[in-house]
Motif scaffolding. Sequence first.
Motif, PDB file in Angstrom:
ATOM      1  N   ILE A 183      -1.631  -1.431  -4.043  1.00 35.78           N
ATOM      2  CA  ILE A 183      -2.568  -0.304  -4.111  1.00 35.78           C
ATOM      3  C   ILE A 183      -1.735   0.974  -4.138  1.00 35.78           C
ATOM      4  O   ILE A 183      -1.099   1.333  -3.146  1.00 35.78           O
ATOM      5  N   ALA A 184      -1.729   1.630  -5.283  1.00 32.69           N
ATOM      6  CA  ALA A 184      -0.916   2.831  -5.455  1.00 32.69           C
ATOM      7  C   ALA A 184      -1.671   4.106  -5.101  1.00 32.69           C
ATOM      8  O   ALA A 184      -1.053   5.123  -4.783  1.00 32.69           O
ATOM      9  N   ARG A 185      -3.009   4.052  -5.137  1.00 36.38           N
ATOM     10  CA  ARG A 185      -3.774   5.265  -4.848  1.00 36.38           C
ATOM     11  C   ARG A 185      -5.171   4.905  -4.356  1.00 36.38           C
ATOM     12  O   ARG A 185      -5.819   4.007  -4.887  1.00 36.38           O
ATOM     13  N   LEU A 186      -5.623   5.598  -3.337  1.00 35.62           N
ATOM     14  CA  LEU A 186      -7.008   5.534  -2.875  1.00 35.62           C
ATOM     15  C   LEU A 186      -7.293   6.844  -2.143  1.00 35.62           C
ATOM     16  O   LEU A 186      -6.885   7.032  -1.000  1.00 35.62           O
ATOM     17  N   VAL A 209      -5.575  -1.898 -12.542  1.00 39.38           N
ATOM     18  CA  VAL A 209      -6.951  -1.465 -12.327  1.00 39.38           C
ATOM     19  C   VAL A 209      -6.990   0.035 -12.049  1.00 39.38           C
ATOM     20  O   VAL A 209      -6.159   0.554 -11.289  1.00 39.38           O
ATOM     21  N   HIS A 210      -7.952   0.715 -12.661  1.00 39.16           N
ATOM     22  CA  HIS A 210      -8.242   2.123 -12.359  1.00 39.16           C
ATOM     23  C   HIS A 210      -9.748   2.232 -12.183  1.00 39.16           C
ATOM     24  O   HIS A 210     -10.513   1.979 -13.117  1.00 39.16           O
ATOM     25  N   ILE A 211     -10.169   2.594 -10.982  1.00 37.90           N
ATOM     26  CA  ILE A 211     -11.596   2.672 -10.654  1.00 37.90           C
ATOM     27  C   ILE A 211     -11.909   4.070 -10.157  1.00 37.90           C
ATOM     28  O   ILE A 211     -11.185   4.625  -9.332  1.00 37.90           O
ATOM     29  N   ILE A 228       0.849  -1.189   0.000  1.00 36.23           N
ATOM     30  CA  ILE A 228       0.000   0.000   0.000  1.00 36.23           C
ATOM     31  C   ILE A 228       0.883   1.236   0.000  1.00 36.23           C
ATOM     32  O   ILE A 228       1.897   1.295   0.701  1.00 36.23           O
ATOM     33  N   ALA A 229       0.517   2.216  -0.810  1.00 39.26           N
ATOM     34  CA  ALA A 229       1.301   3.445  -0.943  1.00 39.26           C
ATOM     35  C   ALA A 229       1.572   4.076   0.423  1.00 39.26           C
ATOM     36  O   ALA A 229       0.734   4.031   1.329  1.00 39.26           O
ATOM     37  N   LEU A 275      -9.215   4.743  -7.221  1.00 40.07           N
ATOM     38  CA  LEU A 275      -8.409   3.628  -6.737  1.00 40.07           C
ATOM     39  C   LEU A 275      -7.569   3.113  -7.898  1.00 40.07           C
ATOM     40  O   LEU A 275      -8.108   2.727  -8.937  1.00 40.07           O
ATOM     41  N   ASP A 276      -6.260   3.134  -7.735  1.00 42.90           N
ATOM     42  CA  ASP A 276      -5.328   2.566  -8.707  1.00 42.90           C
ATOM     43  C   ASP A 276      -4.630   1.375  -8.057  1.00 42.90           C
ATOM     44  O   ASP A 276      -4.070   1.501  -6.955  1.00 42.90           O
TER      45      ASP A 276
END
Length: 235
Positions: A125-128, A157-159, A55-56, A138-139
């Motif tokens: 998980i690079a971004r949330l 994944v990019h959401i 996680i970032a 979420l990336d």
Amino acid sequence: MSLVRLPLVLLLTGLVSLVGCVSQQPVPLYQLDSGKISVPADKDGIAVLLGPVSIADYLQRETLLQRQADGSLIAASGVRWAGSLAAELDQQLLRQLASRLDSQRLVLSPAEPGFTPQVQVLLTIARLDSGPQQPAVLDAQWRLMSKDGQLIDGRMVHIEEAHEGSIADQVRAQSLAVQQLVGQLADAIKTNNSTPVAVTPPAAKKPAPTPAAKEPPPKIPMAQPIRIDSEVYRF
């Protein structure tokens, strides 16, 4: 003099008490929402090792950050996460994935000795995050590994999830993004785990060669007496 100072002392005491009350106001704490999940009933379901989950760095804190229009992050005032967001994500991923797979045999990495997973999920998980004017984003990247360490499947994944701007609705949107990620993982695990393994049929046994019939031994012609039609003269 003492009569003049008394109201001043009372005023200062009141101000201190007022500041103390303001500083002790409860701070709203937020957690991600799991959605509608249930406790898995299958104790012999698929065995999954979840992790390592990377996680970032900026998410490994209790501060609830707000994404600005220029891409910067600012700590939200007066609110925070109810604990480490990274630890919360680990538990959310585990519980939601176990519910979707209906399996009790899910373990966070590192696994205990004796646990042999059928599938291992590697997740980054690079971004949330989100912001008052920015959607929840979420990336992530996930990979599925077989029990012998071979790559089965993987995806980046990019959401994005829209919200109405309030902190509560931003947390709701972030929760929906995490739920979508777990849904993708569950579908991929089910698909790859249900793929029938190609079984090579056993090679048909070749019939044992029939022993060649023995040729009869050559017939040796019988010796026949030779008649000599000649006369013998005696002298």
